[in-house]
Design an enzyme around this catalytic site. Sequence first.
Site, PDB file in Angstrom:
ATOM      1  CB  THR A  12      -0.949   0.071   1.201  1.00  0.00           C
ATOM      2  OG1 THR A  12      -1.669  -1.121   1.271  1.00  0.00           O
ATOM      3  CG2 THR A  12      -1.907   1.205   1.052  1.00  0.00           C
ATOM      4  CE  LYS A  44      -3.599  -2.216  -1.278  1.00  0.00           C
ATOM      5  NZ  LYS A  44      -2.193  -2.049  -1.533  1.00  0.00           N
ATOM      6  N   GLY A  58      -8.744   6.262   2.455  1.00  0.00           N
ATOM      7  CA  GLY A  58      -7.736   5.335   1.967  1.00  0.00           C
ATOM      8  C   GLY A  58      -7.051   4.719   3.164  1.00  0.00           C
ATOM      9  CB  SER A 137       5.221   0.186   1.597  1.00  0.00           C
ATOM     10  OG  SER A 137       4.669  -0.789   2.429  1.00  0.00           O
ATOM     11  CB  CYS A 171       8.024   1.734  -2.941  1.00  0.00           C
ATOM     12  SG  CYS A 171       7.495   0.713  -1.553  1.00  0.00           S
ATOM     13  CB  THR A 174       4.297   1.101  -4.308  1.00  0.00           C
ATOM     14  OG1 THR A 174       4.466   1.370  -2.920  1.00  0.00           O
ATOM     15  CG2 THR A 174       3.250   2.034  -4.885  1.00  0.00           C
TER      16      THR A 174
END
Length: 185
Positions: A12, A44, A58, A137, A171, A174
Amino acid sequence: MARDEFPGWHGTTIIGVRKGGKVVVAGDGQVSLGQTVIKGSARKVRRLQPGGYEVVCGFAGSTADAFTLLERLESKLEATPGQLQRASVDLAKDWRTDKYLQKLEAMLIVTDGAELYIITGAGDVLEPEHGIAAIGSGGNFALAAARGMLDTDKDAETIAREAMQIAADICVYTNGNLTVEVIEA
């Protein structure tokens, strides 16, 4: 597998961007367990309508925990229609003091188009500076990218989408599979 050996769920990146009378909340779709992508199309970011008032949320963290928090937030909003700040503070108080809720591992970004908050289990209800909130993250990557674009001619949705793409490029937790919700003040 012992709890201390469990690799943990990662996933996320959620960003909220306020600009030009709109707030955009965007979230990626990746859920990872350790080094493995479990799902790439999780949703999400949600739109709630408690008491007839629209709110976009979110979440980052455990999905079951986040749904529990969203249900609590929705009931707080039904009790105080149109008062996002009050409902958010009430949720944060409960989250910090209730023994069951204290164990929940998630964070929320919430907005009604006028207000934008990050809610944490530490009892925080944070109104972010510069109208940008990011969690998860890749949150810091998305935040930095969005801050860099804020003073351009780009609208809130473009900034959120491009910031999320930059976070997805950096990331490993992600991805670029976005859910985007727009709400006006």
